[in-house]
Design a protein around this motif. Structure first.
Motif, PDB file in Angstrom:
ATOM      1  N   VAL A 120      15.194 -18.009-105.555  1.00 27.28           N
ATOM      2  CA  VAL A 120      14.086 -17.440-106.323  1.00 27.28           C
ATOM      3  C   VAL A 120      13.024 -18.519-106.494  1.00 27.28           C
ATOM      4  CG1 VAL A 120      13.388 -16.217-108.398  1.00 27.28           C
ATOM      5  CG2 VAL A 120      15.721 -15.947-107.525  1.00 27.28           C
ATOM      6  N   ASP A 121      11.934 -18.396-105.758  1.00 29.13           N
ATOM      7  CA  ASP A 121      10.822 -19.346-105.847  1.00 29.13           C
ATOM      8  C   ASP A 121       9.943 -18.974-107.033  1.00 29.13           C
ATOM      9  OD1 ASP A 121       9.173 -21.438-105.234  1.00 29.13           O
ATOM     10  OD2 ASP A 121       8.319 -20.541-103.426  1.00 29.13           O
ATOM     11  N   GLU A 122       9.400 -19.989-107.719  1.00 26.79           N
ATOM     12  CA  GLU A 122       8.650 -19.758-108.966  1.00 26.79           C
ATOM     13  C   GLU A 122       9.506 -18.902-109.906  1.00 26.79           C
ATOM     14  OE1 GLU A 122       5.959 -21.322-109.532  1.00 26.79           O
ATOM     15  OE2 GLU A 122       5.323 -21.942-107.525  1.00 26.79           O
ATOM     16  N   CYS A 123      10.733 -19.337-110.128  1.00 34.03           N
ATOM     17  CA  CYS A 123      11.716 -18.485-110.807  1.00 34.03           C
ATOM     18  C   CYS A 123      11.360 -18.192-112.258  1.00 34.03           C
ATOM     19  CB  CYS A 123      13.106 -19.102-110.718  1.00 34.03           C
ATOM     20  SG  CYS A 123      13.271 -20.708-111.515  1.00 34.03           S
ATOM     21  N   HIS A 124      10.424 -18.943-112.854  1.00 32.46           N
ATOM     22  CA  HIS A 124      10.030 -18.629-114.231  1.00 32.46           C
ATOM     23  C   HIS A 124       9.379 -17.250-114.326  1.00 32.46           C
ATOM     24  CE1 HIS A 124       6.532 -20.669-112.367  1.00 32.46           C
ATOM     25  NE2 HIS A 124       5.824 -19.787-113.048  1.00 32.46           N
ATOM     26  N   ARG A 125       8.916 -16.706-113.203  1.00 30.87           N
ATOM     27  CA  ARG A 125       8.286 -15.389-113.226  1.00 30.87           C
ATOM     28  C   ARG A 125       9.300 -14.252-113.149  1.00 30.87           C
ATOM     29  NH1 ARG A 125       2.631 -15.398-109.899  1.00 30.87           N
ATOM     30  NH2 ARG A 125       2.069 -17.587-110.126  1.00 30.87           N
ATOM     31  N   ALA A 126      10.567 -14.592-112.966  1.00 31.73           N
ATOM     32  CA  ALA A 126      11.580 -13.555-112.772  1.00 31.73           C
ATOM     33  C   ALA A 126      12.257 -13.146-114.072  1.00 31.73           C
ATOM     34  CB  ALA A 126      12.631 -14.039-111.781  1.00 31.73           C
ATOM     35  N   GLY A 127      11.805 -13.681-115.212  1.00 32.54           N
ATOM     36  CA  GLY A 127      12.478 -13.398-116.464  1.00 32.54           C
ATOM     37  C   GLY A 127      12.061 -12.113-117.146  1.00 32.54           C
ATOM     38  N   ALA A 128      10.939 -11.540-116.745  1.00 31.47           N
ATOM     39  CA  ALA A 128      10.481 -10.300-117.368  1.00 31.47           C
ATOM     40  C   ALA A 128      11.506  -9.191-117.153  1.00 31.47           C
ATOM     41  CB  ALA A 128       9.127  -9.878-116.784  1.00 31.47           C
ATOM     42  N   VAL A 129      11.544  -8.250-118.102  1.00 30.06           N
ATOM     43  CA  VAL A 129      12.581  -7.215-118.081  1.00 30.06           C
ATOM     44  C   VAL A 129      12.617  -6.481-116.751  1.00 30.06           C
ATOM     45  CG1 VAL A 129      13.352  -5.069-119.138  1.00 30.06           C
ATOM     46  CG2 VAL A 129      12.487  -6.918-120.580  1.00 30.06           C
ATOM     47  N   VAL A 160       9.896 -14.250-103.825  1.00 25.28           N
ATOM     48  CA  VAL A 160       8.659 -14.953-104.178  1.00 25.28           C
ATOM     49  C   VAL A 160       7.768 -14.011-104.983  1.00 25.28           C
ATOM     50  CG1 VAL A 160       8.751 -16.428-102.137  1.00 25.28           C
ATOM     51  CG2 VAL A 160       7.547 -14.250-102.018  1.00 25.28           C
ATOM     52  N   PRO A 161       6.867 -14.546-105.824  1.00 26.66           N
ATOM     53  CA  PRO A 161       6.051 -13.677-106.668  1.00 26.66           C
ATOM     54  C   PRO A 161       4.849 -13.044-105.979  1.00 26.66           C
ATOM     55  CG  PRO A 161       5.620 -15.972-107.187  1.00 26.66           C
ATOM     56  CD  PRO A 161       6.741 -15.967-106.186  1.00 26.66           C
ATOM     57  N   THR A 162       4.384 -13.587-104.859  1.00 27.26           N
ATOM     58  CA  THR A 162       3.157 -13.085-104.244  1.00 27.26           C
ATOM     59  C   THR A 162       3.307 -12.929-102.735  1.00 27.26           C
ATOM     60  OG1 THR A 162       2.237 -15.296-103.829  1.00 27.26           O
ATOM     61  CG2 THR A 162       1.796 -14.296-106.005  1.00 27.26           C
ATOM     62  N   MET A 163       2.408 -12.119-102.148  1.00 28.96           N
ATOM     63  CA  MET A 163       2.398 -11.941-100.703  1.00 28.96           C
ATOM     64  C   MET A 163       1.975 -13.221 -99.990  1.00 28.96           C
ATOM     65  SD  MET A 163       0.900  -8.076-100.192  1.00 28.96           S
ATOM     66  CE  MET A 163      -0.489  -8.284-101.307  1.00 28.96           C
ATOM     67  N   VAL A 164       1.133 -14.028-100.636  1.00 29.77           N
ATOM     68  CA  VAL A 164       0.705 -15.292-100.030  1.00 29.77           C
ATOM     69  C   VAL A 164       1.915 -16.200 -99.815  1.00 29.77           C
ATOM     70  CG1 VAL A 164      -0.656 -17.386-100.372  1.00 29.77           C
ATOM     71  CG2 VAL A 164      -1.622 -15.161-100.980  1.00 29.77           C
ATOM     72  N   VAL A 176      12.576 -12.394 -96.682  1.00 28.94           N
ATOM     73  CA  VAL A 176      11.624 -12.967 -97.637  1.00 28.94           C
ATOM     74  C   VAL A 176      10.993 -11.810 -98.408  1.00 28.94           C
ATOM     75  CG1 VAL A 176       9.661 -14.513 -97.963  1.00 28.94           C
ATOM     76  CG2 VAL A 176      11.169 -14.820 -95.980  1.00 28.94           C
ATOM     77  N   CYS A 177      11.259 -11.738 -99.703  1.00 31.84           N
ATOM     78  CA  CYS A 177      10.930 -10.552-100.492  1.00 31.84           C
ATOM     79  C   CYS A 177       9.903 -10.863-101.570  1.00 31.84           C
ATOM     80  CB  CYS A 177      12.179 -10.000-101.183  1.00 31.84           C
ATOM     81  SG  CYS A 177      13.670  -9.995-100.178  1.00 31.84           S
ATOM     82  N   VAL A 178       8.916  -9.995-101.730  1.00 31.52           N
ATOM     83  CA  VAL A 178       8.004 -10.082-102.869  1.00 31.52           C
ATOM     84  C   VAL A 178       8.737  -9.542-104.096  1.00 31.52           C
ATOM     85  CG1 VAL A 178       5.782  -9.350-103.823  1.00 31.52           C
ATOM     86  CG2 VAL A 178       5.997  -9.833-101.374  1.00 31.52           C
ATOM     87  N   LEU A 179       8.530 -10.190-105.241  1.00 26.84           N
ATOM     88  CA  LEU A 179       9.319  -9.941-106.442  1.00 26.84           C
ATOM     89  C   LEU A 179       9.383  -8.466-106.841  1.00 26.84           C
ATOM     90  CD1 LEU A 179      10.958 -11.204-108.709  1.00 26.84           C
ATOM     91  CD2 LEU A 179       8.847 -11.753-109.895  1.00 26.84           C
TER      92      LEU A 179
END
Length: 406
Positions: free
Chosen positions: A201-210, A133-137, A176-179
């Motif tokens: 991968v939740d909110e997977c659009h945020r995982a594309g950065a290098v 996930v992208p955030t701690m929340v 459950v891991c923060v990105l």
């Protein structure tokens, strides 16, 4: 919240919190009574979390809850909606990989729980799951869902990132891991596993950065991506040569598409509303003025952006680009070492600066206060959510609304 169709006039004056108090605290110190209340709530939260991890036996003795080595029942008594059942079937039939493009609020998380449950109970009894996930929340939300609705003991669900450094173990089946932390540590953790792993991968659009795409070095058996906008970062493939034209990416060509799989199911707002999944809503736009000094700064920044845009668009690799596409590619160029890097970096900075000028416009504060006031006048029991692009502005609005008696 109820919406008003009235036009909001230009505020008569400035918000006092902005006058000569640039370095002042966003919120005044807590009173003694507020400090006591905060301490009481902290104690209640601590004790609630602590007691949730244990259960008394018939004699009143507190014993640790054992891990659930058997079947999972993560969705509890919830029945799946038609779209969730259809989507789950497609995921299993499509090689157990793929991305789900479903509007926010329609139930992507429950879908993921259903897939995890079905996979564990039918095909992979020793399944391990890494949820990124992208955030701690979001990390806390997933953790609570798994241990509350999912009925799993806390010993079976670990966390990585957000202050936690847990790993898979014999009893810990879900992580459950923060990105950020997942990108650094998850591949090594997964390398030591000898059992099947599902990567969610939740909110997977945020995982594309290098730097974030390192999570895709994780050894896994199954893939599931969740997002309302999975194509957001599927823009460009870096050119091999500085003068080569940039190539537009399709989603399947993007990092996320290649690693997690194609979009296997789509559900948009109209479909979700028509199906009764989401409530109908109204959107109203209000045009607000800038103060004279705000307008002067906005116009100055806009002129500089226009000049830089023309210079960048004159380069073969950026010809024909504009708007978000140009900003996205300029961000990539700025990270490189080409002769355009400095101009690209300045362009990215100025576009962000112009956004902040709009985010922090004084008229927006007055508009929020007016809309909140009108909503409560028409319905004193109204419940209102105020969203903002800036955390500092949220805190300023919070203080101002309190000062005005809301």
């Amino acid at each position: 919240m109820p919406t008003s169709k009235k036009r909001i006039p230009k505020p008569a004056g400035n918000i006092s919190s902005n006058n000569g108090a640039a370095n002042a605290s966003l919120c005044p110190p807590l009173t003694g009574k507020e400090q006591v209340l905060r301490q009481q709530l902290n104690i209640l939260a601590y004790w609630s979390e602590k007691t949730a991890q244990t259960a008394p036996d018939s004699n009143g003795t507190v014993i640790a809850e054992p891990p659930s080595h058997g079947r999972w029942s993560l969705t509890g008594k919830l029945g799946l909606r038609d779209w969730q059942q259809e989507c789950a079937d497609k995921w299993f039939a499509g090689g157990k990989r793929g991305v789900v493009k479903v509007v926010t609020g329609a139930g992507k998380t429950v879908l993921a729980l259903a897939i995890m449950e079905r996979l564990r109970n039918t095909e992979a009894p020793e399944l391990r799951v890494a949820i990124v996930v992208p955030t701690m929340v979001l990390q806390e939300q997933w953790y609570e869902l798994l241990t509350d609705m999912g009925g799993l003991p806390p010993s079976e669900v670990g966390r990585l990132g957000g202050g936690y450094q847990e790993d898979f173990s014999e009893d810990r089946n879900i992580l459950v891991c923060v990105l950020n932390s997942a990108a650094q540590k998850l591949p090594k953790m997964a390398a030591d596993l000898s059992v099947p792993l599902l990567l969610v991968v939740d909110e997977c659009h945020r995982a594309g950065a290098v730097q974030m795409s390192q999570i895709f070095q994780t050894k896994r058996t199954y893939n599931l991506g969740l997002s309302a906008t999975p194509e957001r970062d599927a823009e460009f493939v870096d050119a091999d040569e500085e003068d080569a034209p940039a190539k537009l990416e399709t989603f399947d060509e993007s990092v996320v598409g290649r690693e997690l799989g194609p979009i296997i199911y789509e559900l948009d707002y109209r479909q979700a509303i028509d199906a009764g999944i989401l409530a109908r809503f109204e959107i109203e736009h209000f045009g607000l003025p800038l103060e004279p000094e705000e307008r002067a700064e906005y116009d100055k920044v806009s002129r500089e952006i226009t000049e830089l845009r023309r210079a960048l668009q004159g380069h073969p690799s950026m010809r024909g680009m504009d708007g978000g596409m140009l900003v996205g590619y300029a961000r990539k160029v700025a990270r490189g070492g080409s002769g355009l890097a400095a101009q690209a970096a300045q362009y990215v900075y100025l576009t962000a600066r112009r956004k902040r000028l709009v985010y922090e416009a004084k008229a927006r504060t007055e508009a929020v206060c007016r809309l909140v006031g009108e909503a409560l006048e028409s319905n004193s029991d109204a419940r209102i959510l105020v969203f903002h692009e800036s955390i500092s502005e949220v805190m300023r609005l919070f203080r101002i609304l309190r000062e005005r008696g809301f």
